[in-house]
Design a protein around this motif. Structure first.
Motif: not given
Length: 339
Positions: A1-21
């Motif tokens: 996830m560190a290699a895609t940290s910027k994208t992961a940060a923008l996806m944070a709300r969606g990831r939490e809602f879905l429960g997916s990586e």
């Protein structure tokens, strides 16, 4: 996830809602989005969604159980709002503890959203307009998917880019909105995330994954096609409310035109009401899609595909597709930050 940290940060709300990586949903494609592809997407960190389509409750029960046997990660179920057994299908989802139910194909009937939420599941609805999106959220939807006309399968009249500009600035700050339709690369995904999307949904990009059970000839049709080959069906009779469908042009496209004329005549003769007429159209698509996906009849079946089909050039594992999307998105975000 560190290699895609910027994208992961923008996806944070969606990831939490879905429960997916990753906040990357797979669009529900009838006959394609079944246990093998759905579990593979969830196991790879995305969010798989079973396409219930025309399944009866017994079939859906088996499909959910089969998916659960292949993954311990979250996945959802897509239900068609006009299905005559919708509330029984909702009960099946509740029985299995499905975490997210996607309602597609029209405005959810009275009591359906409440019935889903009673089981503790989250409700995701499709919003073709800003006004309807607001109404769905007031009615209890936990998240929205806005899907443009570039998508495969049933489509609306407005492009993804226009929908995103209309809806994201108005709703994305306080609500979860996923963007779908025509997304084939990570750069586009990054753009919608920067606009406030909680995540994205892709169908066409996953249809020919190694884990997809689609017939080899169905996949070959995708590999040969370009964006202009994915055309929207035409409405023959304005009295018959037929939602356009985007698919690769073939003899099956012409057969649908003939089917509309046949159903319109039955409507005129009073042999069916409007609800039955719409179901006949849906059953036509279910059968035509099965001929292409399962039997490999790419001449007469329906090869539903979005305009991003030209970006699908080979069969590859789901994990590689998701990794490529994330890497492309991260590179785009990094280049903008460095500019």
């Amino acid at each position: 996830m560190a290699a895609t940290s910027k994208t992961a940060a923008l996806m944070a709300r969606g990831r939490e809602f879905l429960g997916s990586e990753y906040a990357i949903l797979c669009g529900a494609m009838s006959w394609v989005s079944e246990r093998n592809l759905v579990s593979a997407i969830s196991n790879a960190g995305g969010f798989g969604v079973i396409a219930c389509g025309a399944m009866n409750p017994e079939l859906l029960d088996r499909e959910i159980a089969g998916t659960r046997a292949l993954t311990d990660k979250p996945f959802g179920v897509n239900l068609i709002t006009m299905h005559p057994q919708l509330f029984e299908l909702i009960e099946v989802c509740a029985k299995h503890g499905v975490s997210h139910v996607v309602l597609a194909g029209g405005i959810p009937p009275k009591g359906s959203v409440e019935a889903i939420k009673e089981s503790g599941a989250k409700v995701i609805c499709f919003a073709p307009t800003l006004a309807l999106g607001k109404k769905l959220l007031r009615s209890g939807a936990d998240a929205l998917v806005i899907e443009g006309m570039e998508a495969g399968g049933h489509i609306g009249p407005v492009s993804t880019s226009v929908l995103a500009q209309e809806i994201l600035p108005a709703l994305a700050e306080e609500h979860l909105v996923f963007v779908a339709g025509g997304i084939g690369r990570g750069e586009a995904m990054a753009g919608y995330l920067e606009m406030g999307a909680a995540g994205v949904q892709l169908g066409t990009r996953f249809a020919c994954a190694s884990e997809s059970i689609a017939h080899p000839d169905f996949k070959k049709a995708f590999f040969r096609a370009n964006a202009r080959d994915a055309v929207a069906s035409v409405q023959v009779d304005p009295r018959l409310p037929v939602i356009p469908v985007r698919a690769l042009k073939n003899k099956g496209t012409e057969e649908f035109t003939a089917k509309q004329i046949e159903v319109a005549r039955l409507l005129d003769a009073g042999e069916v009401d409007m609800g039955e007429a719409q179901l006949k159209i849906e059953h036509f698509w279910a059968g035509a899609l099965r001929r292409a996906v399962i039997e490999g009849d790419v001449e007469n079946g329906s090869i539903m595909a979005g305009q991003s089909v030209g970006m699908v050039s080979k069969e590859e594992p789901v994990a590689d597709i998701i990794a490529a999307l994330m890497a492309e998105s991260e590179a785009a975000l990094a280049s903008r930050a460095a500019a």
